[in-house]
Design an enzyme around this catalytic site. Structure first.
Site, PDB file in Angstrom:
ATOM      1  N   LYS A  77       0.846  -1.188   0.000  1.00 50.32           N
ATOM      2  CA  LYS A  77       0.000   0.000   0.000  1.00 50.32           C
ATOM      3  C   LYS A  77       0.886   1.245   0.000  1.00 50.32           C
ATOM      4  O   LYS A  77       1.983   1.238   0.585  1.00 50.32           O
ATOM      5  CB  LYS A  77      -0.885  -0.053   1.257  1.00 50.32           C
ATOM      6  CG  LYS A  77      -1.980   0.981   1.334  1.00 50.32           C
ATOM      7  CD  LYS A  77      -2.911   0.674   2.522  1.00 50.32           C
ATOM      8  CE  LYS A  77      -3.966   1.732   2.726  1.00 50.32           C
ATOM      9  NZ  LYS A  77      -4.896   1.416   3.838  1.00 50.32           N
ATOM     10  N   SER A 152      -9.720   1.497   2.930  1.00 46.93           N
ATOM     11  CA  SER A 152      -8.887   2.290   2.065  1.00 46.93           C
ATOM     12  C   SER A 152      -7.850   1.493   1.283  1.00 46.93           C
ATOM     13  O   SER A 152      -7.236   2.038   0.363  1.00 46.93           O
ATOM     14  CB  SER A 152      -8.172   3.355   2.901  1.00 46.93           C
ATOM     15  OG  SER A 152      -7.324   2.740   3.856  1.00 46.93           O
ATOM     16  N   SER A 176      -9.818  -1.008   7.126  1.00 45.52           N
ATOM     17  CA  SER A 176      -9.309  -0.823   5.763  1.00 45.52           C
ATOM     18  C   SER A 176      -8.627  -2.016   5.117  1.00 45.52           C
ATOM     19  O   SER A 176      -8.345  -1.986   3.919  1.00 45.52           O
ATOM     20  CB  SER A 176      -8.355   0.358   5.719  1.00 45.52           C
ATOM     21  OG  SER A 176      -9.107   1.536   5.608  1.00 45.52           O
TER      22      SER A 176
HETATM   23  N1  GLN Z   1     -13.140   3.334   6.502  1.00 49.95           N
HETATM   24  C1  GLN Z   1     -12.480   3.796   7.690  1.00 49.95           C
HETATM   25  C2  GLN Z   1     -12.233   5.274   7.616  1.00 49.95           C
HETATM   26  O1  GLN Z   1     -12.621   5.866   6.685  1.00 49.95           O
HETATM   27  C3  GLN Z   1     -11.277   2.990   7.956  1.00 49.95           C
HETATM   28  C4  GLN Z   1     -10.025   3.521   7.420  1.00 49.95           C
HETATM   29  C5  GLN Z   1      -8.840   2.655   7.710  1.00 49.95           C
HETATM   30  O2  GLN Z   1      -8.974   1.596   8.306  1.00 49.95           O
HETATM   31  N2  GLN Z   1      -7.682   3.143   7.324  1.00 49.95           N
HETATM   32  O3  GLN Z   1     -11.684   5.849   8.498  1.00 49.95           O
END
Ligand code: GLN
Length: 473
Positions: A77, A152, A176
């Site tokens: 990532k 994400s 994420s």
């Molecule tokens: N969807 C969550 C957010 O928008 C999780 C993000 C993550 O785990 N990096 O914060």
């Protein structure tokens, strides 16, 4: 012939050792897929030159020094540092930022002979559930390109599913890794907080962030987790070896807790709930004891997450100001430079969260929002810790609905935040959690199940999933 889309790390390793295939064949196949599919999917932001790595990996194999991941193509990532390579966290403000060191996780993969083929697209600074918040465009779901891959870590998952690599690394702050894995029908694992070093991972909300593997099955998750889970003195929250050893538990999982009050929430997709219920019945038939449990505080996890997370985001992102880090936009005075660099360098969602976070930390609101949320986080953590005295794992769906359409939730951030309703519990309480695919929705998209386990019992949780995953597919 190599069928990359079906091939697991475990099988590829066998083929490499038996000289059925070479590292060049394997990596070549991934590069071919990247060439054919990346333009449409936008899973990878950059493809690395891997000639030397391929050669090195083949030498390791030929000289009998191969590890379980030697020669295996992987994608990381874009928020994990890899020395000498751009690492932008998919933000415009870091578009040219070249990492001056590698995350120890990356170092470990390289030492073990893995071939890092590229860096994957993500929601900017890991904030999002759909990979629509990247400064470099939307990533598509390879199973249905009109849909999001989740986020994400959407680029990592999209790359894995479309055969651009054999496993990927993501990061998980509120879901994420697990949510995109669920949206694309693969396995995503978030380790216990502190078991995988955060050194060399951009901090989003540092008290929740963890790097973890995204793989085709639970067995591969175990292989990768073994490589990336170690004590690291560079991370003050890294868990020491003695504590890891002391908390090892090889006992087979027997009792599965199901918090029906948390699962059966308003707005959950009907088929998602049905599928979950069926899986629980299947597990019961397999001989597991299903224990209905009550976690009265757990439903507050999402609200707590959306207070503490932006608070940490607002402080962690303060360093990107065009002076210390990040692209600088010039202006007539210093405050103008700050304003313009941040205003032009950050996307809309990032700005929203920085503002929210600054608000909940400000005088007068600190006690009523931030402090309350932290107290609640501690109470939720205790609730989970106590519950794991009674059950071995806790099951919920990973997400309240399968992958949604691109653009479907972009105009309503709160609706988007609801994607994390089940996953955020594990980040709040620091426990390990995993998403495993379990069949399909009538719209053709994968469905999933989510298990969390006792703190530090990561291996036990993954072993349990290895035992059951074929039975619930
Ligand atoms: N969807 C969550 C957010 O928008 C999780 C993000 C993550 O785990 N990096 O914060």
């Amino acid at each position: 012939m190599i069928n990359i889309q079906e091939l697991t790390v475990k099988e590829a390793h066998k083929k490499l050792l038996s000289k059925d295939i070479t590292v060049e064949d394997l990596v070549g196949e991934c590069l071919k897929n990247i060439k054919e599919k990346n333009q449409e999917l936008n899973a990878l932001l950059e493809v690395f030159d891997v000639k030397d790595d391929v050669k090195r990996a083949q030498d390791m194999i030929d000289s009998g020094k191969a590890t379980a991941i030697t020669g295996i193509p992987v994608v990381i990532k874009d928020n994990i540092l890899y020395k000498g390579h751009i690492s932008s966290s998919s933000s415009k403000i870091l578009s040219n930022y070249k990492a001056s060191y590698s995350s120890p996780v990356v170092q470990k993969l390289l030492e073990a002979g893995a071939v890092i083929v590229g860096r994957s697209n993500m929601d900017e600074f890991a904030m999002g559930s759909s990979t629509e918040n990247s400064a470099y465009g939307v990533t598509k779901n390879p199973l249905d390109t009109t849909r999001v891959p989740g986020g994400s870590s959407g680029g990592s998952v999209s790359a894995l599913v479309s055969g651009m690599c054999l496993f990927a690394l993501g990061s998980d702050t509120g879901g994420s890794i697990r949510q995109p894995a669920a949206f694309c029908g693969v396995v995503g694992f978030k380790p216990t907080y502190g078991l995988v070093t955060r050194y060399g991972l951009y901090s989003m909300a540092n008290s929740f962030d963890q790097i973890g593997p995204i793989t085709k099955d639970s067995h591969d998750a175990k292989i990768i987790n073994d490589f990336i889970s170690f004590y690291d003195k560079n991370d003050a929250t890294s868990i020491k070896e003695e504590i890891r050893q002391k908390n090892k538990n090889d006992k087979k999982v027997k009792k599965i807790g199901v918090p029906w009050g948390l699962v059966d929430i308003e707005g959950i997709d009907k088929e998602t709930l049905e599928n979950f219920k069926n899986n629980i019945s299947l597990l019961e038939k397999e001989g597991y004891e299903i224990v209905p449990i009550d976690l009265p505080l757990a439903p507050y996890s999402l609200a707590v997450y959306y207070i503490i997370m932006p608070a940490e985001v607002s402080t962690n992102l303060s360093r990107f100001d065009g002076i210390r880090y990040g692209n600088r936009v010039s202006d007539k005075d210093l405050s103008g430079v700050y304003k313009k660099s941040r205003g032009e360098g950050f996307g809309k969602e990032t700005i929203r969260r920085v503002m929210l976070g600054t608000y909940v930390l400000s005088h007068g609101y600190y006690d009523s929002y931030y402090k309350k949320a932290v107290n609640m986080k501690n109470a939720i953590t205790k609730e989970f810790d106590d519950m794991f005295e009674k059950v071995d794992v806790i099951a919920t769906p990973t997400t309240p609905s399968p992958a949604f359409k691109i653009g479907e939730k972009t105009s309503d951030p709160v609706e988007m935040y609801l994607s994390d309703v089940f996953t955020s519990t594990a980040n709040i309480s620091g426990i390990p959690a995993i998403s495993v695919p379990t069949g399909k929705h009538s719209n053709g998209m994968p469905l999933d199940i989510h298990f969390s386990g006792r703190k530090y019992e990561d291996e036990r949780l993954i072993d349990f999933c290895i035992d059951i995953e074929d039975k619930i597919k």
